[in-house]
Design a protein around this motif. Structure first.
Motif, PDB file in Angstrom:
ATOM      1  N   SER A   1      55.424  49.458  54.185  1.00 26.89           N
ATOM      2  CA  SER A   1      54.174  49.943  54.782  1.00 26.89           C
ATOM      3  C   SER A   1      53.295  48.783  55.225  1.00 26.89           C
ATOM      4  N   GLY A   2      52.189  49.157  55.875  1.00 22.87           N
ATOM      5  CA  GLY A   2      51.251  48.145  56.340  1.00 22.87           C
ATOM      6  C   GLY A   2      50.653  47.347  55.206  1.00 22.87           C
ATOM      7  N   LEU A   3      50.478  47.994  54.043  1.00 27.49           N
ATOM      8  CA  LEU A   3      49.932  47.281  52.895  1.00 27.49           C
ATOM      9  C   LEU A   3      50.824  46.119  52.521  1.00 27.49           C
ATOM     10  N   TYR A   4      52.141  46.342  52.522  1.00 30.53           N
ATOM     11  CA  TYR A   4      53.052  45.280  52.129  1.00 30.53           C
ATOM     12  C   TYR A   4      53.114  44.183  53.191  1.00 30.53           C
ATOM     13  N   THR A   5      52.840  44.527  54.418  1.00 30.72           N
ATOM     14  CA  THR A   5      52.713  43.499  55.448  1.00 30.72           C
ATOM     15  C   THR A   5      51.525  42.597  55.141  1.00 30.72           C
ATOM     16  N   GLN A   6      50.444  43.215  54.669  1.00 28.38           N
ATOM     17  CA  GLN A   6      49.266  42.429  54.272  1.00 28.38           C
ATOM     18  C   GLN A   6      49.595  41.512  53.094  1.00 28.38           C
ATOM     19  N   VAL A   7      50.327  42.050  52.129  1.00 27.69           N
ATOM     20  CA  VAL A   7      50.714  41.240  50.973  1.00 27.69           C
ATOM     21  C   VAL A   7      51.604  40.085  51.410  1.00 27.69           C
ATOM     22  N   LYS A   8      52.520  40.376  52.325  1.00 25.46           N
ATOM     23  CA  LYS A   8      53.412  39.325  52.814  1.00 25.46           C
ATOM     24  C   LYS A   8      52.625  38.209  53.488  1.00 25.46           C
ATOM     25  N   ASN A   9      51.600  38.582  54.238  1.00 26.76           N
ATOM     26  CA  ASN A   9      50.767  37.565  54.896  1.00 26.76           C
ATOM     27  C   ASN A   9      50.028  36.715  53.866  1.00 26.76           C
ATOM     28  N   ILE A  10      49.563  37.368  52.806  1.00 25.22           N
ATOM     29  CA  ILE A  10      48.888  36.620  51.738  1.00 25.22           C
ATOM     30  C   ILE A  10      49.850  35.617  51.105  1.00 25.22           C
ATOM     31  N   LEU A  11      51.055  36.082  50.820  1.00 28.27           N
ATOM     32  CA  LEU A  11      52.040  35.218  50.164  1.00 28.27           C
ATOM     33  C   LEU A  11      52.527  34.107  51.082  1.00 28.27           C
ATOM     34  N   ARG A  12      52.611  34.404  52.391  1.00 29.82           N
ATOM     35  CA  ARG A  12      53.095  33.409  53.344  1.00 29.82           C
ATOM     36  C   ARG A  12      52.154  32.203  53.396  1.00 29.82           C
ATOM     37  N   ASN A  13      50.876  32.433  53.123  1.00 26.53           N
ATOM     38  CA  ASN A  13      49.885  31.356  53.223  1.00 26.53           C
ATOM     39  C   ASN A  13      49.621  30.661  51.887  1.00 26.53           C
ATOM     40  N   TRP A  14      50.432  30.970  50.877  1.00 31.57           N
ATOM     41  CA  TRP A  14      50.216  30.343  49.576  1.00 31.57           C
ATOM     42  C   TRP A  14      50.606  28.874  49.616  1.00 31.57           C
ATOM     43  N   ASN A  15      49.776  28.022  49.005  1.00 30.50           N
ATOM     44  CA  ASN A  15      50.066  26.579  48.994  1.00 30.50           C
ATOM     45  C   ASN A  15      50.769  26.129  47.726  1.00 30.50           C
ATOM     46  N   GLY A  16      51.185  27.090  46.893  1.00 32.57           N
ATOM     47  CA  GLY A  16      51.960  26.737  45.706  1.00 32.57           C
ATOM     48  C   GLY A  16      51.145  26.295  44.517  1.00 32.57           C
ATOM     49  N   HIS A  17      49.816  26.533  44.542  1.00 27.42           N
ATOM     50  CA  HIS A  17      48.954  26.108  43.443  1.00 27.42           C
ATOM     51  C   HIS A  17      48.368  27.317  42.710  1.00 27.42           C
ATOM     52  N   ALA A  18      48.068  27.109  41.436  1.00 21.65           N
ATOM     53  CA  ALA A  18      47.344  28.125  40.658  1.00 21.65           C
ATOM     54  C   ALA A  18      45.856  27.914  40.887  1.00 21.65           C
ATOM     55  N   ALA A  19      45.420  28.182  42.111  1.00 21.41           N
ATOM     56  CA  ALA A  19      44.057  27.873  42.531  1.00 21.41           C
ATOM     57  C   ALA A  19      43.114  29.028  42.217  1.00 21.41           C
TER      58      ALA A  19
ATOM     59  N   VAL B   1      44.838  34.518  45.869  1.00 29.02           N
ATOM     60  CA  VAL B   1      45.313  35.871  45.596  1.00 29.02           C
ATOM     61  C   VAL B   1      46.834  35.839  45.414  1.00 29.02           C
ATOM     62  N   ALA B   2      47.486  34.995  46.190  1.00 27.58           N
ATOM     63  CA  ALA B   2      48.947  34.921  46.150  1.00 27.58           C
ATOM     64  C   ALA B   2      49.447  34.526  44.766  1.00 27.58           C
ATOM     65  N   TYR B   3      48.827  33.514  44.168  1.00 24.79           N
ATOM     66  CA  TYR B   3      49.281  33.103  42.841  1.00 24.79           C
ATOM     67  C   TYR B   3      49.142  34.247  41.848  1.00 24.79           C
ATOM     68  N   ARG B   4      48.045  34.977  41.923  1.00 23.69           N
ATOM     69  CA  ARG B   4      47.847  36.092  40.999  1.00 23.69           C
ATOM     70  C   ARG B   4      48.924  37.159  41.183  1.00 23.69           C
ATOM     71  N   ILE B   5      49.298  37.424  42.420  1.00 22.11           N
ATOM     72  CA  ILE B   5      50.336  38.422  42.690  1.00 22.11           C
ATOM     73  C   ILE B   5      51.689  37.947  42.157  1.00 22.11           C
ATOM     74  N   VAL B   6      52.037  36.715  42.454  1.00 22.97           N
ATOM     75  CA  VAL B   6      53.340  36.186  42.029  1.00 22.97           C
ATOM     76  C   VAL B   6      53.421  36.133  40.506  1.00 22.97           C
ATOM     77  N   ARG B   7      52.364  35.681  39.886  1.00 25.90           N
ATOM     78  CA  ARG B   7      52.337  35.603  38.427  1.00 25.90           C
ATOM     79  C   ARG B   7      52.472  37.000  37.809  1.00 25.90           C
TER      80      ARG B   7
ATOM     81  N   ALA C   1      52.023  25.285  40.793  1.00 26.23           N
ATOM     82  CA  ALA C   1      52.711  26.338  40.033  1.00 26.23           C
ATOM     83  C   ALA C   1      54.206  26.274  40.315  1.00 26.23           C
ATOM     84  N   ILE C   2      54.835  25.197  39.889  1.00 29.20           N
ATOM     85  CA  ILE C   2      56.231  24.953  40.234  1.00 29.20           C
ATOM     86  C   ILE C   2      57.148  26.026  39.635  1.00 29.20           C
ATOM     87  N   LEU C   3      56.835  26.498  38.433  1.00 25.16           N
ATOM     88  CA  LEU C   3      57.636  27.547  37.806  1.00 25.16           C
ATOM     89  C   LEU C   3      57.755  28.778  38.701  1.00 25.16           C
ATOM     90  N   TYR C   4      56.721  29.031  39.500  1.00 27.39           N
ATOM     91  CA  TYR C   4      56.652  30.282  40.258  1.00 27.39           C
ATOM     92  C   TYR C   4      57.223  30.179  41.664  1.00 27.39           C
TER      93      TYR C   4
END
Length: 642
Positions: free
Chosen positions: A504-522, A526-532, A484-487
């Motif tokens: 908040s703690g929720l956004y810390t959870q989101v940050k952890n999800i995004l930190r582990n994204w491998n850059g693919h629309a897999a 969850v990260a790709y869905r959030i970024v998109r 997902a190079i565009l993203y």
């Protein structure tokens, strides 16, 4: 074979183009029939049939005989007719031309709503803002020739100041939808290919609607010469056919391999029709006042009386709708012009090199497509397949115009010698993915019909330039590339937003999800869905603010497909001009953070556990049979794909 395996689907395609679906499905299909019947495609198919050369008429007669013979040889009619308690109607020659019409409907915008939306925006917005939102390209451009276009500057505070504007409150804002029926094709020359004995390699992936059964029908045609051994057939053609047509649509004849993607050129125009104020049955044509032609069309409706409609036509085409100011609009569409449809495509089955193939493709009567072909000698070539209108006069083809001036309008078809064409580029590589393919000077020939952002084309181009040698499996891996190079930059923006203190703690959870994204629309991402979702929310928020006046003045306004809007929105994010910031936000950082909050809130509506909100959950395939929506679930589940 087509008749015995796919007759119901052939039937639906001819009925879709002719506006005859209600005869099977009843009143539910009447709105579709009334919309398409304005184009009188069955009547035009009969006219076009008479204009075909004798050999093509003979081919359609032979196909008609074969279809009906195959259908009549069945011991029971195809099961969709049993389910609908209807009888199949015999095939006639004009039906095959209606199948070609149906592909025009699929690959073009049959109501040209994009240009209606652009016309409304052009009339209601300051010129600088209109140009900023609707320009034709920017840094993502990846044309085959020429450079990326330069995006217009952000409107000045004098041109447009959202902070001082009384923006109306919108109860239902516009939806931002950039989905596009797309495809890709690309090729490498023979000197870059391995294990091909010097032949070129061509890849094609046509992303039309997934359906049950599939639109395409895999076919191999072997022609034997009665005077030669069977081990040496006269021809051997492998590819796909479209049931309803006696032609290999794309494939290989062992001399060439050919492929298509939708070009998204501008092949439909709106003409503003001036009616005689004293006699509304007349309009001002290119040679003076003309009577409006009227045609009565009868739509048969199952289990209901037939519906009569009147079609009003001008010298340019049927009057279909009205402009934003109420002026009647006539449609000029390549599909409706004499010479738009023929069976020249079948000649590709006997072409021996890319040059022969190009000459055939440019004269083919079909929706204009990007055509990439390679041959066994290693040559590759790109051009446009299908007829291109020749425009004249000083008018913007993206907007409705007055054609009563004889110098303005279409002047027949562009000569094939003037078609854009690239043969054996020095790089040995060609690529298309529904984006702008040509330099700005040739863009005037093809026009902008809403071609896609260049991101997919760039990903393909960069991939085929990353290697010096290619096997067929290498090209397949490019087709299966889901990075997902565009993203990437949107992911970085979101991470920066989440790093603000006090989250908040929720956004810390989101940050952890995004930190582990491998850059693919897999599927499991969850990260790709959030970024998109984040990117779409930002774009939708801004477009709603900038078009609020348009929506208030024109309640039926629909946002046209703005495929290049990424360029405008990202420039706003980079420069953050205060006068372009919606009043409901105090800063650009706050707007971006608010969009992120909205995306997370939308995910939480489904479940508090956002780690289960994967891209695969949202992007699941629902591949349905055309009958299933009309049947009880216990029957439908046997027709649809899982």
């Amino acid at each position: 074979v087509h008749a015995q395996e796919r007759f119901f689907e052939m039937d639906l395609m001819r009925r879709q183009a002719a506006g005859e679906l209600a005869a099977i499905f009843g009143k539910a299909a009447l709105p579709l029939d009334m919309e398409i019947r304005q184009y009188r495609m069955r009547a035009r198919a009969r006219e076009f049939l008479e204009q075909l050369p004798p050999d093509q008429q003979a081919l359609l007669r032979a196909y008609r005989i074969g279809v009906n013979k195959g259908l009549n040889a069945l011991t029971v009619r195809p099961y969709p007719y049993l389910l609908t308690r209807t009888q199949p109607v015999q095939w006639v020659e004009e039906d095959s031309l209606l199948v070609i019409f149906s592909m025009f409907v699929t690959l073009n915008d049959p109501i040209n709503k994009r240009e209606l939306g652009l016309s409304t925006m052009h009339a209601a917005l300051p010129d600088a803002l209109y140009r900023f939102l609707t320009a034709g390209g920017g840094s993502w451009d990846t044309p085959l020739t020429g450079n990326p276009l330069e995006w217009p500057p952000i409107p000045s505070v004098e041109d447009f100041n959202l902070r001082k504007k009384d923006v109306p409150a919108l109860t239902n804002g516009i939806e931002f939808d950039e989905s596009i029926p797309g495809s890709n094709n690309f090729a490498v020359a023979g000197n870059l290919a391995v294990m091909t004995n010097g032949a070129a390699l061509v890849a094609n992936d046509m992303h039309l609607t997934l359906r049950v059964p599939n639109l395409w029908f895999r076919t191999r045609l072997i022609t034997l010469d009665k005077h030669a051994p069977k081990a040496h057939p006269r021809s051997d053609i492998i590819g796909i056919t479209l049931p309803g047509l006696p032609a290999i649509v794309l494939g290989s004849n062992r001399h060439i391999a050919w492929s298509f993607t939708n070009s998204y050129g501008d092949f439909i125009d709106w003409v503003r029709v001036t009616l005689d104020p004293d006699d509304k049955s007349r309009y001002l044509g290119a040679s003076g006042w003309q009577p409006i032609r009227r045609y009565q069309e009868t739509i048969d409706i199952r289990n209901a009386p037939a519906k009569e409609i009147t079609v009003h036509e001008t010298e340019w085409g049927p009057i279909v709708t009205r402009d934003h100011d109420g002026v009647p609009l006539a449609m000029v569409w390549t599909a409706l012009q004499p010479g738009a449809i023929n069976l020249d495509l079948i000649k590709l089955e006997n072409a021996h090199n890319v040059d022969d193939a190009a000459q055939i493709a440019q004269r083919a009567g079909m929706p204009p497509q990007n055509f990439i072909v390679g041959d066994k000698h290693g040559n590759i070539l790109w051009t446009i397949a299908g007829r291109i209108p020749l425009r004249s006069g000083d008018f913007d083809p993206r907007l409705p115009a007055d054609w009563s001036n004889p110098a303005t309008g279409w002047r027949g078809w562009l000569s094939p010698v003037d078609y854009p064409l690239i043969s054996n580029p020095e790089s040995g590589r060609l690529w298309t993915a529904n984006t702008r393919t040509v330099a700005i000077d040739q863009l005037a020939i093809l026009g902008d019909g809403g071609y896609d952002l260049g991101a997919r084309s760039r990903q393909i181009r960069d991939s085929i330039f990353a290697h010096d040698r290619f096997s067929a499996s290498d090209l397949l891996s490019i087709q299966l590339d889901h990075r997902a190079i565009l993203y990437v930059r949107w992911h970085a923006l979101l991470m920066e937003t989440l790093n603000h203190p006090g989250n908040s703690g929720l956004y810390t959870q989101v940050k952890n999800i995004l930190r582990n994204w491998n850059g693919h629309a897999a599927v499991d991402s969850v990260a790709y869905r959030i970024v998109r979702g984040f990117r779409q929310e930002v774009i939708k928020t801004l477009l709603n603010a900038y078009t609020a006046d348009v929506q208030k003045r024109h309640p039926s306004f629909q946002l046209p497909r703005l495929s290049q809007i990424e360029h405008a929105v990202w420039r706003l994010i980079e420069e953050q001009p205060l006068h372009m910031l919606p009043q409901s936000h105090d800063s650009w950082d706050e707007l971006i953070f608010s969009c992120m909050q909205q995306v997370i809130a939308n995910l939480q509506k489904q479940s508090d556990d956002i780690t289960a909100r994967t891209w695969g959950e949202k992007n699941a395939a629902h591949i349905r049979h055309p009958l299933s929506q009309h049947l009880p679930e216990w029957i439908a589940k046997w027709l649809d794909m899982p």
